[in-house]
Design an enzyme around this catalytic site. Sequence first.
Site, PDB file in Angstrom:
ATOM      1  N   TYR A 129       0.677  -1.173  -0.153  1.00 33.91           N
ATOM      2  CA  TYR A 129      -0.025   0.108  -0.067  1.00 33.91           C
ATOM      3  C   TYR A 129       0.783   1.200   0.049  1.00 33.91           C
ATOM      4  CZ  TYR A 129      -3.418   3.380   1.802  1.00 33.91           C
ATOM      5  OH  TYR A 129      -4.242   4.584   1.731  1.00 33.91           O
ATOM      6  N   CYS A 156     -15.206   6.891   3.127  1.00 30.48           N
ATOM      7  CA  CYS A 156     -15.682   6.199   1.694  1.00 30.48           C
ATOM      8  C   CYS A 156     -15.997   7.628   0.991  1.00 30.48           C
ATOM      9  CB  CYS A 156     -17.039   5.407   1.913  1.00 30.48           C
ATOM     10  SG  CYS A 156     -17.675   5.117   0.464  1.00 30.48           S
ATOM     11  N   GLU A 208      -5.828   1.752  -7.071  1.00 33.34           N
ATOM     12  CA  GLU A 208      -6.552   0.846  -6.294  1.00 33.34           C
ATOM     13  C   GLU A 208      -7.789   0.285  -7.031  1.00 33.34           C
ATOM     14  OE1 GLU A 208      -7.489   2.550  -2.612  1.00 33.34           O
ATOM     15  OE2 GLU A 208      -5.295   3.502  -2.160  1.00 33.34           O
TER      16      GLU A 208
END
Length: 206
Positions: A79, A194, A91
């Site tokens: 990552y 999110c 991603e």
Amino acid sequence: MALFSDTTTVLPGRDTAIETSQAHTINGHSLHPPFPEGHEEIVLGMGCFWGVERLFWQQPGVYVTAAGYAGGSTPNPTYQETCTGRTGHTEVVRVIYNPNQVTLETLLQIFWEQHDPTQGNRQGNDIGSQYRSAILTTTDAQLDAAKHSAAAYQQALNRSGKGAITTEIKPLDTFYYAESYHQQYLDKNPGGYCGLKGTGVTCPIG
């Protein structure tokens, strides 16, 4: 299309895969092949993979999802490496689905409507090539359908005064799993970040 013309800037990665989860935290299905006969795989990039994975694991007909990296050059990236922009990866979420229960067109419609594919190397406040929009296909039929859906959605965007689609659409090279803590992140951390936000324009397919 190569992201970096100067290959010395690409991180070298490693020969072995990084450690990741074995099973999906919600349905218990294996994150790893072999998957059930008759199921298909498509890999989608829509920005930060946490919200994208939740979006697709909630869809009926999706067998399993997994967060990861794809579209670049560095083998088995971490990552931290992907976040530098020097692996070339974005991603992504691997989506394994049963085409008898959910159509590819439905998945593509969700893809187009639930993020902004006109932003280039970003999604909202997430900026960098690792957040670029991508559809990475595993069959010729998927590739054709993805290109057709992009053309249809571009017409809809044009009518709404929106910009040009920047989404990469190409066959999948290699999917690399993200670390365990990224898998089903928003199941483990329901209040987590999110960044998904669409254009508000309906995709006229499916």
